[in-house]
Scaffold this motif. Structure first.
Motif, mmCIF file in Angstrom:
data_model
loop_
_atom_site.group_PDB
_atom_site.id
_atom_site.type_symbol
_atom_site.label_atom_id
_atom_site.label_comp_id
_atom_site.label_asym_id
_atom_site.label_seq_id
_atom_site.Cartn_x
_atom_site.Cartn_y
_atom_site.Cartn_z
ATOM 1 N N VAL A 133 47.198 31.738 31.830
ATOM 2 C CA VAL A 133 46.667 31.730 33.201
ATOM 3 C C VAL A 133 46.821 33.110 33.839
ATOM 4 O O VAL A 133 45.893 33.636 34.454
ATOM 5 N N VAL A 134 48.011 33.698 33.674
ATOM 6 C CA VAL A 134 48.251 35.010 34.277
ATOM 7 C C VAL A 134 47.380 36.076 33.615
ATOM 8 O O VAL A 134 46.833 36.951 34.277
ATOM 9 N N PHE A 135 47.223 35.987 32.280
ATOM 10 C CA PHE A 135 46.406 36.972 31.564
ATOM 11 C C PHE A 135 44.950 36.909 32.017
ATOM 12 O O PHE A 135 44.311 37.948 32.243
ATOM 13 N N LYS A 136 44.421 35.728 32.199
ATOM 14 C CA LYS A 136 43.036 35.592 32.656
ATOM 15 C C LYS A 136 42.870 36.168 34.069
ATOM 16 O O LYS A 136 41.912 36.899 34.352
ATOM 17 N N ALA A 137 43.817 35.846 34.953
ATOM 18 C CA ALA A 137 43.737 36.364 36.334
ATOM 19 C C ALA A 137 43.850 37.881 36.349
ATOM 20 O O ALA A 137 43.150 38.567 37.100
ATOM 21 N N LEU A 138 44.721 38.408 35.492
ATOM 22 C CA LEU A 138 44.904 39.859 35.423
ATOM 23 C C LEU A 138 43.628 40.550 34.957
ATOM 24 O O LEU A 138 43.216 41.583 35.512
ATOM 25 N N LEU A 139 42.978 39.978 33.953
ATOM 26 C CA LEU A 139 41.728 40.555 33.453
ATOM 27 C C LEU A 139 40.643 40.518 34.522
ATOM 28 O O LEU A 139 39.918 41.506 34.737
ATOM 29 N N GLU A 140 40.511 39.385 35.199
ATOM 30 C CA GLU A 140 39.436 39.232 36.181
ATOM 31 C C GLU A 140 39.639 40.138 37.398
ATOM 32 O O GLU A 140 38.663 40.645 37.962
ATOM 33 N N ARG A 141 40.892 40.323 37.809
ATOM 34 C CA ARG A 141 41.149 41.091 39.034
ATOM 35 C C ARG A 141 41.264 42.589 38.800
ATOM 36 O O ARG A 141 40.847 43.377 39.655
#
Length: 625
Positions: free
Chosen positions: A426-434
């Motif tokens: 979850v954190v990795f996806k949010a980090l990539l998107e932001r």
């Protein structure tokens, strides 16, 4: 320094001929006030002043409130031999001394050694000081002692001894550059820095490899006696060796030599690669000998650990329906044209004396020289047209994923410290998107390109690339369960471009005329004629057309620069030129509607410009003309 204090009491100020009783001296003989009214009147305050660097105290009466004094900046105040630092009352009998302090000059030498300890940088700051004197102050119940500037104090002299002491204090013991220190001493600036020590890098090892013993001659140029006419009597000479001739020497692996960093620590040398010799059918090595000889007459091929001798093949006229496709492991010479829809494939270099026409294709493992290409395509040095975009895309992704992984680890550490739950996917996806949207965009475009050309790669390679890209797009990041998955993908993003690079030979394309053509090469494209119209060119080492016009189409260079006489047209034909971050675009004239890309920066010309050299500023990263 102790200064004299001037003191004055009320009874000491009267002259010798004056009455001590001011009331009795009046001409009217008025009576003095009664004692009760004198007791009720408050005594005037005591006063203090600074005159000529000395403290003067006045007490109108013995009952007067005592004055006070406060030391200001750059001042030393001593009362009865004791230095004071805050507001203090003083009396006429106190011994008060004051003196001004200078603002000391500054010479600061700070040594910076990076983590790698490959160099030491001296940062020098010099500031002049200021001499002060105590300012006078008028009589008042309270005085703050202040100063005023009276001159400058030059900073201490920068010396080699001072720099070397700073280096020693920082632990720098190796690679000290005496010449750089002398240059520092001579510099007049007040604030500057310079490299004053450098590490000795390790000597690289020698990998086991085959070393050519014969120098391959330049492919002879096709002679043209008139426009559009090939002199078929000039055949050109293709470099070759005779059977039994030594073509290479095998060199065993040799270790490198350790270096030394500026802190005196060893820098380990890399270990050499120990590899086995691979021989083609055209080469042999005598048992116990380091020399490899030709097993047949032909062209020697020496690449790293591979040695072979391949023969050459010549087509005396056109490649047409009568000859069929040409597929040969060595060099190929075509004296005339490659006709429509025909194909020439060569493991070595190709010389074509005429034209490559519509839908015809030339694929060469080495360089290609051709008169012109109209509607056809050429690939030199491997499948550059397909490998190039993949190498570029995966190469851009590796540093982005590395940085994203580092940020992810910091988030994990912060979560662990605060006791919060950490779901890596979850954190990795949010980090990539932001913060790493560029990585996702590059991964999507690279994946789309791979899907379009997957039939041109081995299934295993396609699977490896797809697996590495999967963690960056769609729901892929959510499926990540550990850092090991990210590290494995990162390792593939680093390895696969190197593997693809190894498949591309540094092979050039030399051509006189291009129209509606597609050119891809692992070396440089040299347009020795006058025009390149509506063509698509991919060159790894550069595009040179100093006398030619590029009009329409696109030129993409991945490891070099573009040089042309004219780019675009006065009628604003769309033309695109792309070079890497360290490349440049140089032209005598660039017309409107030409889109130039340097690294990740781009610029579209709105007006005609002359004598253009477009490049990235190394310090700011901005485009410069």
């Amino acid at each position: 320094m102790t200064e004299e204090i001037l003191k004055r009491a009320p009874g000491e100020s009267a002259g010798a001929g004056e009455s001590a009783n001011p009331a009795a001296a009046g001409t009217g003989g008025a009576s003095a006030p009664d004692a009760g009214s004198q007791r009720e009147r408050p005594s005037p305050p005591g006063l203090v002043a600074i005159q000529g660097g000395k403290v003067v105290v006045q007490l109108p009466s013995p009952d007067s409130p005592r004055p006070s004094i406060t030391p200001g900046a750059y001042v030393v105040v001593e009362v009865n031999g004791t230095q004071i630092h805050e507001t203090t009352t003083i009396d006429v009998d106190d011994d008060v001394a004051i003196r001004a302090l200078p603002e000391e000059p500054v010479l600061d030498i700070r040594i910076e050694v990076p983590k790698s300890a490959e160099e030491a940088v001296a940062h020098v700051v010099r500031r002049a000081g200021t001499a002060h004197e105590v300012k006078d102050a008028p009589f008042a119940p309270h005085v703050t002692v202040a100063v005023r500037p009276v001159g400058k104090i030059p900073p201490p002299e920068l010396t080699a001894e001072a720099v070397k002491k700073a280096l020693a204090d920082a632990g720098v013991v190796f690679g000290i550059d005496e010449a750089a220190i002398e240059q520092m001493i001579a510099r007049p600036e007040a604030d500057f820095h310079a490299v004053v020590a450098r590490a000795k890098p390790p000597t690289p090892p020698v990998d086991s490899h085959a070393k050519p013993t014969v120098k391959e001659e330049t492919v002879a140029e096709v002679q043209l006696d008139e426009p559009h006419r090939v002199d078929l009597l000039y055949r050109g000479e293709i470099f070759s060796v005779q059977e039994g001739e030594v073509v290479a020497e095998w060199v065993d692996a040799q270790p490198g030599v350790d270096g030394t960093d500026v802190l005196g620590r060893p820098i380990p040398a890399k270990k050499p690669k120990v590899r086995a010799l691979k021989l083609g059918s055209g080469a042999r090595r005598a048992e116990g000998s380091k020399y490899i000889v030709a097993a047949r007459t032909g062209r020697p091929v020496v690449k790293e650990t591979f040695v072979d001798v391949v023969p050459s093949y010549e087509v005396p006229a056109d490649v047409n329906v009568a000859t069929g496709h040409i597929d040969f492991a060595g060099d190929v010479t075509v004296r005339r044209n490659v006709e429509e829809s025909l194909k020439v494939r060569a493991g070595g270099s190709v010389i074509i004396g005429g034209m490559v026409f519509r839908k015809a294709r030339v694929e060469a493992g080495g360089s290609v020289r051709v008169r012109g290409v109209v509607g056809g395509s050429i690939s030199a040095g491997g499948n550059t047209a397909v490998y190039g975009p993949l190498i570029e895309g995966l190469g851009r992704l590796a540093p982005l994923v590395q940085k994203a992984a580092e940020n992810l680890r910091r988030v994990e550490e912060a979560s662990r410290a605060t006791g919060k739950a950490f779901q890596i996917g979850v954190v990795f996806k949010a980090l990539l998107e932001r913060h790493f949207a560029e990585a996702q965009k590059v991964a999507q475009s690279t994946g789309a390109f791979l899907a379009q050309h997957k039939d041109e790669f081995e299934m295993d390679l396609v699977a490896r690339i797809a697996t590495a890209l999967r963690i960056l797009v769609g729901r892929g990041p959510l499926l990540v369960k550990s850092f090991d998955e990210i590290e494995a993908a990162l390792e593939e993003l680093r390895l696969i471009p190197a593997e693809l690079e190894a498949r591309i030979a540094e092979a050039d394309v030399i051509v006189e005329y291009l129209q509606n053509a597609e050119i891809a090469c692992g070396g440089k494209v040299q347009l020795v004629g006058k025009a390149c119209y509506n063509s698509k060119v991919i060159a790894r080492k550069g595009f040179e057309a100093p006398a030619a016009t590029i009009r329409g189409g696109s030129i993409t260079v991945t490891h070099g620069s573009v040089v042309a006489r004219e780019i675009g047209s006065p009628s604003a034909v769309v033309t695109e030129i792309a070079v890497p971050e360290d490349g440049s675009i140089k032209a005598d004239v660039i017309h409107p509607n030409v889109r130039c890309i340097v690294g990740h920066r781009q610029y579209r010309f709105e007006i005609t410009r002359r004598r253009v050299v477009l490049h990235l500023d190394r310090e700011t990263g901005e485009l410069r003309f």
